[in-house]
Scaffold this active site. Structure first.
Site, PDB file in Angstrom:
ATOM      1  N   GLY B  12       0.823  -1.205   0.000  1.00 42.04           N
ATOM      2  CA  GLY B  12       0.000   0.000   0.000  1.00 42.04           C
ATOM      3  C   GLY B  12       0.857   1.256   0.000  1.00 42.04           C
ATOM      4  N   GLY B  14      -0.165   4.530   0.121  1.00 40.02           N
ATOM      5  CA  GLY B  14      -0.939   5.716   0.474  1.00 40.02           C
ATOM      6  C   GLY B  14      -0.127   6.583   1.412  1.00 40.02           C
ATOM      7  N   PHE B  15      -0.823   7.380   2.207  1.00 39.20           N
ATOM      8  CA  PHE B  15      -0.131   8.284   3.132  1.00 39.20           C
ATOM      9  C   PHE B  15       0.794   7.519   4.085  1.00 39.20           C
ATOM     10  CE2 PHE B  15      -3.898  10.947   2.080  1.00 39.20           C
ATOM     11  CZ  PHE B  15      -3.215  12.027   1.575  1.00 39.20           C
ATOM     12  N   VAL B  80      -2.436  -7.507  -4.148  1.00 40.04           N
ATOM     13  CA  VAL B  80      -2.168  -8.389  -3.004  1.00 40.04           C
ATOM     14  C   VAL B  80      -3.457  -9.080  -2.581  1.00 40.04           C
ATOM     15  CG1 VAL B  80      -1.448  -8.465  -0.586  1.00 40.04           C
ATOM     16  CG2 VAL B  80      -0.225  -7.007  -2.208  1.00 40.04           C
ATOM     17  N   GLU B 170     -17.566  18.733   2.408  1.00 42.02           N
ATOM     18  CA  GLU B 170     -16.826  19.354   1.308  1.00 42.02           C
ATOM     19  C   GLU B 170     -17.511  19.087  -0.038  1.00 42.02           C
ATOM     20  OE1 GLU B 170     -12.433  19.713   3.261  1.00 42.02           O
ATOM     21  OE2 GLU B 170     -12.816  17.869   2.162  1.00 42.02           O
ATOM     22  N   ASP B 307      -5.046   3.716   8.152  1.00 38.31           N
ATOM     23  CA  ASP B 307      -6.458   3.436   8.441  1.00 38.31           C
ATOM     24  C   ASP B 307      -6.720   1.991   8.853  1.00 38.31           C
ATOM     25  OD1 ASP B 307      -6.909   6.019   7.757  1.00 38.31           O
ATOM     26  OD2 ASP B 307      -8.309   5.612   6.129  1.00 38.31           O
ATOM     27  N   ALA B 323      -5.355  11.641   7.052  1.00 33.97           N
ATOM     28  CA  ALA B 323      -4.077  11.645   6.354  1.00 33.97           C
ATOM     29  C   ALA B 323      -2.914  11.944   7.297  1.00 33.97           C
ATOM     30  CB  ALA B 323      -4.113  12.672   5.229  1.00 33.97           C
TER      31      ALA B 323
END
Lengths: 428, 428
Positions: B12, B14-15, B80, B170, B307, B323
């Site tokens: 992964g 991501g952040f 994966v 948002e 997460d 994040a």
């Protein structure tokens, strides 16, 4: 004569259709533009989306935005499946639109000359085509990185472009830039600059509609970039594992996992549908042979413009299927309809050819202008200038300029996204 | 001890995952980053892609480019499907990758709380989600323009967002901007500003993790924009024709053709797979309750961050799934692994909370910083600044800045593209 407002329906909002609509601004008619896309697309830059240099939105603009201020124009998002010439109705998949005057500008698509190669060797006509091609190209490098044999790796790093017209030439140049500079250093098991790029054309030179000296120059420039140019070469087969081609009597199989189609052009299927209803014939690519005023023979209320029209009245040959011709025809027909509605005479059509341009790579292009032929850096500047100007939306011009500037300096291409789900890079 | 290089595999990018990889720069290990995407995605701005303000490439950067200079890192594009904890191998759909140390950072996805609503009420986690939502939103206006009854038109112009967290808030603000300003004047049969936008949340306030005063401020700001905020409202059904919700004992059906999901969060399925193999339990959303050093209980060689991790050791509550937390955890674990490989001690983890921000609309936001709460224009400036800074790629920052500036001045949103083929706007 009834007092009802005259209804002009334009099918297709490409270079021809959009310009026809705009030319009808202020005319005593309602103008309805029907397209199955919500965006006007600057097709000449699709190859830059396919190679990650620009984003789809950089070269596309919502049609509604472009016609927002033209109060007599409305836009209908719909899929045109046919035309009822007798009852003057455009047939959509989910309705119909009546017309008094019809302008058909649905353009062209790829021709595989009767072969079933569209899945194996995708072309480049829409944004979806471009992001699909981008995905295939980028996944090929990913698969090469993970390949387990040298043979497999080589097939993933071999890219074949069929068709040596402007699209093929520009795509080849951009692919070199991508492989040799942008992806450099990003892989650990392969060297992206080892990618082999082939440009195949059946005729004896690339850019065969240009002056032969420019073709020779373009071919040399491509070879200098490392592209293998194979002219006089006929592709006889495409499979998942490569292409088969014939040069003279020899047939050869070239292993490649990525074959791209930039060869044949075929008119939109609406051409044959209309021709059949009107009892006329199309030419071989399916275009309608229009009258000198772009009407369909026997149907003075139906106009065909752009790539779908075969217009031989100026030079004896059909006018070429390029953006400038389509724009000029669209504008002419829009003005002609306006004049007719106002009861005025209109001058006959004449296409003023300002020339053609094709870019080969970083700082290199060829330009076949009316009185002068340009090559190299100066042609490239001319190409940049013309293409930036022709982007209709001001925001597009700014973002494209920023991206081109950035890409030029850093050789980066930041729109290198693989989108759409997949299970494995080996199964694209 | 063998002399083979230690293999760290990070699943992964991501952040959390990307920051773990970066923190391992210069460590005596080989780092392999496995992701099924080729791009690092700035998820907090996905709603701007969904509403046509930004292009996908503006908020995504190729992972390879980000790790190009880190010579001990390689990137594997792969899907994966599991982890073999006994034999220390990550299982891909088309192979496997052995590890000595594993970092799992596969994040979270939407939760529909056991309901089958994912097709009817799509969420916003990937670029594909964002372009799909953009398509649904824009096609709704197109279908409204062509609708034949007032009732049908109204259903097409009703937009329901389920979930009043930052994403929902948002998205609601951006939808107002799109409907009221951007699309204004582009249609002939409907007025896009007639669009009704509902924001539904089951709790008693929006932004329920923020200070209650900021929630109240945000709710007022949304109402001022014309959004109907319905708190204490439980969605009990979603269909093609609308949503059913319960307030107290009353159940109501709201006709709407466009329902968007910004509610539940569920951990990536890899969490449960690993938990099952390790013989431990996950929490209800499927997160792994990690040790104070982020390892999986009983598996000191396997770390879980972002997460997917439930980390209660700092406050007694799991750290929030945002994040900043993910970045901090990723960096910590990367450094921890590096220290361990170098035989050094490493300080315990502590998340330094700088606060949270959510934008509501043009020039309006709420910011819950550590010692101060901001609202309105100043919060909006803080939001702009932080989000521009956090875009990792410099080119992204430039193009986003140009587009935001242009959008702010003209209220245009030029990335309003409907992509993907369709037969009729009524059948999305």
């Amino acid at each position: 004569m009834d007092s009802r407002t005259h209804e002009v329906v334009i099918v297709g909002a490409g270079f021809a259709g959009l310009n026809a609509a705009k030319a009808l601004k202020g005319s005593p008619a309602n103008v309805t533009v029907v397209d199955r896309r919500n965006h006007y697309l600057f097709q000449p830059l699709l190859y830059q989306v396919a190679t990650g240099g620009l984003s789809p939105a950089d070269i596309a603009t919502p049609i509604r935005g472009l016609l927002e201020k033209q109060r007599n124009a409305r836009v209908v998002l719909g899929n045109v499946t046919g035309v009822d010439l007798d009852n003057r109705r455009v047939i959509l998949s989910d309705g119909e639109v009546p017309y008094d005057t019809l302008v058909v500008a649905t353009g062209s698509t790829h021709s595989y000359f009767g072969n079933e190669w569209s899945e194996l060797a995708p072309g480049l006509k829409s944004l979806e085509d471009a992001t699909r091609m981008r995905r295939r190209i980028l996944l090929a490098f990913e698969a090469a990185e993970r390949a387990e044999s040298e043979e497999e790796r080589k097939a993933w790093l071999t890219f074949v472009i069929v068709g040596g017209g402007p699209t093929g030439v520009e795509l080849a140049g951009a692919l070199v830039e991508l492989a040799r500079y942008t992806l450099k250093g990003e892989f650990r098991s392969v060297e992206p600059s080892d990618a082999a790029i082939y440009l195949i054309d059946a005729t004896d030179r690339v850019l065969s509609t240009y002056d032969p000296r420019l073709s020779a120059n373009a071919e040399k420039a491509l070879e200098r970039l490392g592209v293998t140019v194979m002219t006089g070469t006929l592709v006889t087969g495409v499979s998942e594992d490569g292409v088969t081609f014939k040069r003279g009597d020899d047939e050869t199989m070239l292993p490649s996992k990525t074959v791209m189609w930039a060869a044949g052009v075929e008119a939109s299927p609406l051409g044959r549908i209309i021709a059949e209803h009107a009892g006329i014939e199309t030419d071989r690519p399916g275009r309608i042979k229009v009258e000198p005023d772009f009407t369909v023979p026997g149907h003075p209320e139906v106009f065909v413009v752009g790539d779908l029209a075969n217009y031989p009245h100026q030079t004896g040959q059909p006018l070429r299927g390029t953006a400038d011709v389509a724009q000029s025809e669209g504008t002419y027909v829009g003005r002609l309809i306006k004049s007719r509605l106002e009861g005025k005479e209109h001058k006959p059509y004449h296409f003023r050819d300002l020339g053609t341009l094709a870019v080969i790579g970083r700082s290199a292009a060829v330009a076949d202008l009316r009185f002068i032929r340009l090559t190299g850096f100066i042609a490239w500047l001319a190409w940049l200038f013309v293409h930036l100007l022709k982007l209709v939306d001001f925001q597009n011009r700014i973002t494209v300029l920023v991206q081109w500037g950035w890409n030029y300096i850093t050789r980066n291409r930041s729109a290198r996204l693989i989108t759409g789900s997949f299970d494995s890079p080996f199964k694209r």
